[in-house]
Write a protein that holds these residues in place. Structure first.
Motif, PDB file in Angstrom:
ATOM      1  N   LEU A  46       0.674  -1.331   0.102  1.00  0.00           N
ATOM      2  CA  LEU A  46      -0.012  -0.105  -0.037  1.00  0.00           C
ATOM      3  C   LEU A  46       0.799   1.292   0.090  1.00  0.00           C
ATOM      4  CD1 LEU A  46      -2.783  -1.134   2.257  1.00  0.00           C
ATOM      5  CD2 LEU A  46      -2.949  -0.963   0.107  1.00  0.00           C
ATOM      6  N   VAL A  47       1.904   1.223   0.794  1.00  0.00           N
ATOM      7  CA  VAL A  47       2.831   2.288   0.836  1.00  0.00           C
ATOM      8  C   VAL A  47       3.749   2.273  -0.666  1.00  0.00           C
ATOM      9  CG1 VAL A  47       5.092   3.246   1.729  1.00  0.00           C
ATOM     10  CG2 VAL A  47       3.629   2.154   3.205  1.00  0.00           C
ATOM     11  N   GLU A  50       0.740   4.216  -2.725  1.00  0.00           N
ATOM     12  CA  GLU A  50       0.720   5.557  -2.491  1.00  0.00           C
ATOM     13  C   GLU A  50       1.714   6.403  -3.040  1.00  0.00           C
ATOM     14  OE1 GLU A  50       1.810   6.684   1.566  1.00  0.00           O
ATOM     15  OE2 GLU A  50       0.111   8.120   1.880  1.00  0.00           O
ATOM     16  N   VAL A  70     -15.590  -0.525  -6.459  1.00  0.00           N
ATOM     17  CA  VAL A  70     -15.483  -1.780  -6.322  1.00  0.00           C
ATOM     18  C   VAL A  70     -16.726  -2.599  -5.721  1.00  0.00           C
ATOM     19  CG1 VAL A  70     -13.868  -3.367  -4.853  1.00  0.00           C
ATOM     20  CG2 VAL A  70     -13.151  -1.384  -5.346  1.00  0.00           C
ATOM     21  N   MET A  80     -10.782  -7.684  -1.825  1.00  0.00           N
ATOM     22  CA  MET A  80     -10.245  -7.071  -0.756  1.00  0.00           C
ATOM     23  C   MET A  80      -8.974  -6.153  -0.983  1.00  0.00           C
ATOM     24  SD  MET A  80     -11.617  -7.572   1.981  1.00  0.00           S
ATOM     25  CE  MET A  80     -13.540  -7.789   1.643  1.00  0.00           C
ATOM     26  N   ALA A  83     -10.274  -3.036  -3.119  1.00  0.00           N
ATOM     27  CA  ALA A  83     -10.845  -2.249  -2.019  1.00  0.00           C
ATOM     28  C   ALA A  83      -9.755  -1.349  -1.392  1.00  0.00           C
ATOM     29  CB  ALA A  83     -11.606  -2.690  -1.043  1.00  0.00           C
ATOM     30  N   GLN A  84      -8.691  -1.897  -0.878  1.00  0.00           N
ATOM     31  CA  GLN A  84      -7.492  -1.624  -0.257  1.00  0.00           C
ATOM     32  C   GLN A  84      -6.757  -0.469  -1.193  1.00  0.00           C
ATOM     33  OE1 GLN A  84      -6.086  -5.114   1.011  1.00  0.00           O
ATOM     34  NE2 GLN A  84      -7.208  -5.101   2.906  1.00  0.00           N
ATOM     35  N   SER A  86      -8.077   0.916  -3.766  1.00  0.00           N
ATOM     36  CA  SER A  86      -8.834   2.064  -4.262  1.00  0.00           C
ATOM     37  C   SER A  86      -8.728   3.190  -2.986  1.00  0.00           C
ATOM     38  CB  SER A  86     -10.247   1.618  -4.615  1.00  0.00           C
ATOM     39  OG  SER A  86     -11.002   1.380  -3.478  1.00  0.00           O
ATOM     40  N   ALA A  87      -8.544   2.452  -1.490  1.00  0.00           N
ATOM     41  CA  ALA A  87      -8.947   3.578  -0.548  1.00  0.00           C
ATOM     42  C   ALA A  87      -7.570   4.256  -0.647  1.00  0.00           C
ATOM     43  CB  ALA A  87      -8.763   2.560   0.894  1.00  0.00           C
ATOM     44  N   VAL A  88      -6.419   3.700  -0.955  1.00  0.00           N
ATOM     45  CA  VAL A  88      -5.346   4.520  -1.174  1.00  0.00           C
ATOM     46  C   VAL A  88      -5.393   5.663  -2.288  1.00  0.00           C
ATOM     47  CG1 VAL A  88      -2.734   4.318  -1.417  1.00  0.00           C
ATOM     48  CG2 VAL A  88      -3.896   2.873  -0.156  1.00  0.00           C
ATOM     49  N   MET A  90      -8.055   7.078  -3.261  1.00  0.00           N
ATOM     50  CA  MET A  90      -9.197   8.267  -2.770  1.00  0.00           C
ATOM     51  C   MET A  90      -8.530   9.075  -1.601  1.00  0.00           C
ATOM     52  SD  MET A  90     -12.802   6.051  -2.948  1.00  0.00           S
ATOM     53  CE  MET A  90     -12.249   4.809  -1.761  1.00  0.00           C
ATOM     54  N   LEU A  91      -7.729   8.326  -0.846  1.00  0.00           N
ATOM     55  CA  LEU A  91      -6.969   9.086   0.363  1.00  0.00           C
ATOM     56  C   LEU A  91      -6.151  10.059  -0.463  1.00  0.00           C
ATOM     57  CD1 LEU A  91      -6.404   9.180   3.321  1.00  0.00           C
ATOM     58  CD2 LEU A  91      -4.286   7.736   2.836  1.00  0.00           C
ATOM     59  N   ALA A  94      -8.146  13.162  -1.831  1.00  0.00           N
ATOM     60  CA  ALA A  94      -8.853  13.844  -1.045  1.00  0.00           C
ATOM     61  C   ALA A  94      -7.946  14.429  -0.323  1.00  0.00           C
ATOM     62  CB  ALA A  94      -9.737  13.001  -0.183  1.00  0.00           C
ATOM     63  N   VAL A 100     -13.093  13.182  -5.864  1.00  0.00           N
ATOM     64  CA  VAL A 100     -12.832  11.668  -6.309  1.00  0.00           C
ATOM     65  C   VAL A 100     -14.381  11.473  -6.761  1.00  0.00           C
ATOM     66  CG1 VAL A 100     -12.756   9.267  -5.411  1.00  0.00           C
ATOM     67  CG2 VAL A 100     -11.371  11.243  -4.140  1.00  0.00           C
TER      68      VAL A 100
END
Lengths: 177, 177
Positions: A46-47, A50, A70, A80, A83-84, A86-88, A90-91, A94, A100
Motif C-alpha cells: 500500500l505504501v 501511495e 469496487v 479485498m 478495495a484497499q 482504491s482506498a489509497v 481516494m485518500l 482527497a 474523487v
C-alpha cells in the motif's frame, strides 16, 4: 478538464491521465501501471501504491481523480485487495483537496463502447480509437484506467447537473421545514 | 511490547494501545474511537481516519500495529468500508516502518475469551478484567481494538517462532537448490 483514472489493484494498479471536455477530441497525457510484488507485506504494498500515485498526481496535476467503484460479487481475495488499493487512491486525491469520482465497471464500458457488457478487447480498442493511439495500451489495467478517465469526462456534465438538482432540492426542503 | 490495536471502520474506527508481554499482567495505555460522518465523501472520511491514526501513532509510539483481518462474508457495503479503513491503518503503520499484524475476529475472540464464537459482551467483559478497568470500554469498537492488541501480545511469540521456522526452511531450500 484533466482527469486521472485509476483502475485499482495491489499487483497492478492502472493509471491514465486524459485531457478533454465532453463533445471535443480527447488527449492522452500519460498512461502506466504501478506494480507491487505479491510476496511483499500488504502494508508495504500500500505504501508503494501511495508513492506511485503521488508521483502521478505531482507530475500531471489532475483536477479530478476517477476511481473504479469496487463491487464484491467477484473473487473475495481480489476484491479485498482492490478495495484497499482504491482506498489509497481516494485518500491521496482527497488529501490534495481533489474531488474523487467513482464509476462502476459497467458505466465505464457503456461510456466508451456503448455496451455495459463489452469485453476487455472492445474497451481497449475504443480507448485506442478515442485517444488516437497507435496500439491498445498494455496491460489491460492501463487501458481500463484511461477508459475511466474518458468515462468521467463524458459523464461529469450530467453528474454535476444531478448534484446541483439535489442541492437545490435540499435547500427548498430546508426552507419549507 | 506496545501494540496499537485497530478495529477498522468508516463510521467508527476503534483504537486501543496496550503494553505487555505474554504471561505478565497487561496495561492499557489508551483507548478511543475515530468517527467520520456517514454523509461525507468517502475520500474525506479516509483522510480523517488517516489524521486520527497519525495522532494515535504519534502520541503513543507503538512497536506493532494489529489490525482486524477483513472477511467478506458479511454485509457487502460494510465490508468495503472496513477494507478501506483497514487499508489506511496498514498504510500509516507501514509508512512508519512498523510491522502490521492481522488477526481474524475469531482469533481475537479465542485469545481473550477462550472461544472463537464469543459475543461482544463476553469480549468486553474479558477486556475489562484483563486490563483491570472499572467498566467495559464503550463503544464495542473501542473494546474490540483493545482485544486485538491483547490478542497480538499473546499470539506474537508463536507467530515469531513460525516465521523463523519458515525463514529457516527457505534458507535451507535455497542452499540445496
Amino acid at each position: 478538464m484533466r482527469v486521472l483514472g485509476v483502475d485499482p489493484g495491489l499487483t497492478r494498479c492502472g493509471v491514465g491521465v486524459v485531457d478533454g471536455v465532453a463533445g471535443r477530441p480527447l488527449r492522452m497525457i500519460g498512461v502506466g501501471v504501478i506494480r507491487t510484488p505479491a510476496d511483499a507485506p500488504i502494508g508495504d504494498r500500500l505504501v508503494e501504491i501511495e508513492r506511485g500515485l503521488e508521483e502521478w498526481l505531482e507530475a500531471h496535476r489532475p483536477e479530478v481523480v476517477a476511481v473504479e467503484r469496487v463491487f464484491s460479487q467477484h473473487n473475495v481475495q481480489t476484491v479485498m485487495g482492490t478495495a484497499q488499493a482504491s482506498a489509497v487512491a481516494m485518500l491521496c486525491a482527497a488529501r490534495r483537496g481533489l474531488p474523487v469520482a467513482l464509476h462502476t465497471p459497467s458505466e465505464v464500458k457503456a461510456a466508451v463502447t456503448g455496451s455495459g457488457r463489452a469485453d476487455k478487447a472492445q474497451v481497449g480498442s475504443m480507448v485506442t480509437r478515442l485517444l488516437r493511439l497507435d496500439a491498445p495500451p498494455k496491460p489491460a489495467d492501463a487501458a481500463d484506467a484511461l477508459a475511466l478517465a474518458i468515462c468521467h469526462i463524458w459523464r461529469a456534465p450530467a453528474m454535476n447537473r444531478l448534484q446541483q438538482a439535489v442541492a437545490a432540492h435540499r435547500t427548498t426542503k430546508g426552507r419549507i421545514s
